[in-house]
Design a protein around this motif. Structure first.
Motif, mmCIF file in Angstrom:
data_model
loop_
_atom_site.group_PDB
_atom_site.id
_atom_site.type_symbol
_atom_site.label_atom_id
_atom_site.label_comp_id
_atom_site.label_asym_id
_atom_site.label_seq_id
_atom_site.Cartn_x
_atom_site.Cartn_y
_atom_site.Cartn_z
ATOM 1 N N GLU A 82 32.510 17.309 37.495
ATOM 2 C CA GLU A 82 33.532 17.037 36.579
ATOM 3 C C GLU A 82 32.836 16.460 35.152
ATOM 4 O O GLU A 82 33.077 17.049 34.277
ATOM 5 C CB GLU A 82 34.308 15.912 36.866
ATOM 6 N N MET A 83 31.445 15.995 35.482
ATOM 7 C CA MET A 83 30.737 15.744 34.196
ATOM 8 C C MET A 83 30.536 17.310 33.469
ATOM 9 O O MET A 83 30.402 17.133 32.395
ATOM 10 C CB MET A 83 29.503 14.849 34.827
ATOM 11 N N ALA A 84 30.024 17.960 34.271
ATOM 12 C CA ALA A 84 29.432 19.335 33.540
ATOM 13 C C ALA A 84 30.742 19.933 33.072
ATOM 14 O O ALA A 84 30.643 20.414 31.946
ATOM 15 C CB ALA A 84 28.956 20.289 34.612
ATOM 16 N N LYS A 85 31.992 19.923 33.657
ATOM 17 C CA LYS A 85 33.171 20.497 33.244
ATOM 18 C C LYS A 85 33.311 20.030 31.634
ATOM 19 O O LYS A 85 33.679 20.623 30.780
ATOM 20 C CB LYS A 85 34.429 20.412 34.035
ATOM 21 N N TYR A 86 33.313 18.450 31.663
ATOM 22 C CA TYR A 86 33.775 18.122 30.461
ATOM 23 C C TYR A 86 32.766 18.034 29.171
ATOM 24 O O TYR A 86 33.151 17.835 28.252
ATOM 25 C CB TYR A 86 34.321 16.498 30.754
ATOM 26 N N ALA A 87 31.725 18.442 29.608
ATOM 27 C CA ALA A 87 30.600 18.279 28.763
ATOM 28 C C ALA A 87 31.059 19.612 28.065
ATOM 29 O O ALA A 87 30.943 19.517 26.735
ATOM 30 C CB ALA A 87 29.135 18.684 29.417
ATOM 31 N N GLN A 88 31.453 20.788 28.765
ATOM 32 C CA GLN A 88 31.867 21.886 27.801
ATOM 33 C C GLN A 88 33.001 21.747 27.179
ATOM 34 O O GLN A 88 33.135 22.412 25.858
ATOM 35 C CB GLN A 88 32.132 23.067 28.864
ATOM 36 N N LEU A 89 33.907 20.955 27.592
ATOM 37 C CA LEU A 89 35.377 20.807 27.043
ATOM 38 C C LEU A 89 35.024 19.969 25.612
ATOM 39 O O LEU A 89 35.692 20.066 24.567
ATOM 40 C CB LEU A 89 36.354 19.838 27.799
ATOM 41 N N VAL A 90 34.261 18.766 25.663
ATOM 42 C CA VAL A 90 33.839 18.169 24.410
ATOM 43 C C VAL A 90 33.233 18.922 23.356
ATOM 44 O O VAL A 90 33.619 18.564 22.170
ATOM 45 C CB VAL A 90 32.902 16.883 25.023
ATOM 46 N N LYS A 91 32.337 19.802 23.815
ATOM 47 C CA LYS A 91 31.607 20.635 22.877
ATOM 48 C C LYS A 91 32.689 21.678 22.249
ATOM 49 O O LYS A 91 32.627 21.714 20.939
ATOM 50 C CB LYS A 91 30.483 21.644 23.540
ATOM 51 N N LYS A 92 33.605 22.147 22.873
ATOM 52 C CA LYS A 92 34.639 22.971 22.434
ATOM 53 C C LYS A 92 35.719 22.362 21.462
ATOM 54 O O LYS A 92 35.859 22.787 20.460
ATOM 55 C CB LYS A 92 35.366 23.701 23.682
ATOM 56 N N ALA A 93 35.949 21.083 21.669
ATOM 57 C CA ALA A 93 36.832 20.132 21.063
ATOM 58 C C ALA A 93 36.279 19.797 19.835
ATOM 59 O O ALA A 93 36.812 19.411 18.812
ATOM 60 C CB ALA A 93 37.460 19.221 21.735
ATOM 61 N N GLY A 94 34.792 19.734 19.543
ATOM 62 C CA GLY A 94 34.268 19.456 18.646
ATOM 63 C C GLY A 94 34.210 17.800 18.288
ATOM 64 O O GLY A 94 34.188 17.456 17.173
ATOM 65 N N VAL A 95 34.188 17.046 19.493
ATOM 66 C CA VAL A 95 34.061 15.653 19.165
ATOM 67 C C VAL A 95 32.762 15.001 18.674
ATOM 68 O O VAL A 95 31.940 15.320 19.056
ATOM 69 C CB VAL A 95 34.504 15.186 20.638
ATOM 70 N N GLU A 96 33.275 14.287 17.776
ATOM 71 C CA GLU A 96 32.243 13.702 17.159
ATOM 72 C C GLU A 96 31.330 12.612 17.956
ATOM 73 O O GLU A 96 31.996 11.703 18.547
ATOM 74 C CB GLU A 96 32.310 12.977 16.021
ATOM 75 N N LEU A 97 29.906 12.541 18.220
ATOM 76 C CA LEU A 97 29.345 11.783 19.115
ATOM 77 C C LEU A 97 29.541 10.356 18.464
ATOM 78 O O LEU A 97 29.416 10.265 17.161
ATOM 79 C CB LEU A 97 27.832 12.227 19.183
ATOM 80 N N GLN A 98 29.741 9.441 19.242
ATOM 81 C CA GLN A 98 29.677 8.005 18.874
ATOM 82 C C GLN A 98 28.361 7.164 18.994
ATOM 83 O O GLN A 98 27.634 7.481 19.839
ATOM 84 C CB GLN A 98 30.524 7.222 19.643
#
Length: 343
Positions: free
Chosen positions: A327-343
């Motif tokens: 799941e960590m690997a899956k969400y890493a891709q989703l976060v990148k696709k969503a363009g979420v800004e790193l905190q």
């Protein structure tokens, strides 16, 4: 007529040998009573301890609702009273930071969601390692996620109408989440991406304030776990647009899936899992997993989970560890696709 007097065993036996035998019998009886009472005393002492479930979410959230519905059954299965402590903040980091510092003796546990494996992709630094600083015990199951709108602010009743509104006024409407980079943020952003529309993201510090402002009309839309909003859907304070899974929920079959309304690639569900601190003995992890499975299999908890629309299937600690990594690997891709800004 002779009067009889009650004599003790030692008085009734006059010879030295008889007195010794009587004393031995009394000693044996006393020791037997002491040993019989010992487990009761130990049980009483043990019952003073409680199992702390530190929830890294606010009261009224999906995970909170799911755990509280099973708290009595969990206490019985674990052999100790259960105390639930809500420690929300930073998308769940605050509560989990408390858990990882706890003694790994099985008396401090947590129930986490998808957010736990999203952290590494959203935050530049964390006060703990989401994999190595915890012991995965069991993924209990999953819960439906629902895209909702404030009916007074958005007249849309389905995906087609909502997309039309968002296309007509790009970046005009706001969508809420429980925090930047949380599963509720990603679930809403994924909808926008699939529908090719835009809206402004308004992050909140937890589900509670998010729901409050959704109902109040300060924000127009958002994605939430079904157990957290069932009452608001029934009252009409919020309107469901669609369910995020690949099938309708038995608890709310009238709500169509987002996929069946024209966005076939949209599939987002929440999951919840029990974890403990790192270095929890494997035997203890298996014991807790068995207790959790037993608690969620009781008739009253099964009924509560069915009403909330949750799917329950507690897996093994080994399966949970593998699931967390995938799941960590899956969400890493989703976060990148969503363009979420790193905190």
């Amino acid at each position: 007529m002779k009067h009889q007097t009650n004599k003790s065993p030692t008085q009734q036996t006059t010879s030295p040998a008889g007195r010794r035998q009587a004393l031995q019998r009394l000693s044996a009886l006393a020791l037997g009573s002491a040993f019989a009472a010992a487990p009761l005393r130990l049980l009483a002492q043990g019952s003073d301890r409680v199992v702390r479930f530190i929830l890294p979410v606010g009261a009224g959230s999906g995970v909170d609702t799911i755990v509280r519905a099973a708290s009595v059954a969990l206490g019985k299965a674990l052999g100790h009273a259960v105390v639930i402590e809500n420690q929300p903040g930073a998308g769940g980091i605050v509560g989990t930071a408390t858990l990882v510092k706890a003694v790994p003796d099985g008396m401090t546990l947590s129930v986490v969601s998808n957010n736990h494996v999203i952290y590494p992709s959203v935050y530049k630094s964390l006060p703990f390692d989401p994999i190595n600083d915890i012991t995965p015990i069991t993924v209990i199951g999953s819960t439906p996620m629902v895209l909702v709108v404030n009916p007074a602010k958005m007249p849309a009743t389905n995906v087609k109408e909502l997309v039309a509104l968002l296309k007509a006024k790009p970046d005009t409407y706001n969508y809420a989440s429980s925090g930047n980079g949380t599963i509720l943020h990603l679930a809403a952003q994924m909808f926008l991406d699939e529908a090719q529309v835009r809206a402004k993201h308004i992050p909140y510090k937890g589900v509670g304030p998010m729901v409050t402002d959704l109902i109040g009309g300060q924000v127009e839309m958002g994605v939430l776990a079904l157990p957290a909003i069932q009452a608001h859907l029934k009252s009409g304070a919020l309107r469901a647009i669609g369910v995020g899974g690949n099938a309708r929920s038995a608890a709310a079959p009238e709500i169509p899936t987002i996929a069946e309304q024209g966005l076939p690639n949209y599939n987002m569900e929440g999951w919840f899992a029990v974890v403990g601190p790192a270095k929890l003995p494997a035997s203890e992890a298996r014991r807790i997993q068995a207790a959790v499975a037993a608690a969620y299999a009781t008739p009253e908890v099964k009924e509560a989970m069915a009403k909330q629309g949750n799917t329950i299937n507690p897996g093994t600690p080994e399966a949970a560890a593998l699931y967390f990594r995938s799941e960590m690997a899956k969400y890493a891709q989703l976060v990148k696709k969503a363009g979420v800004e790193l905190q």
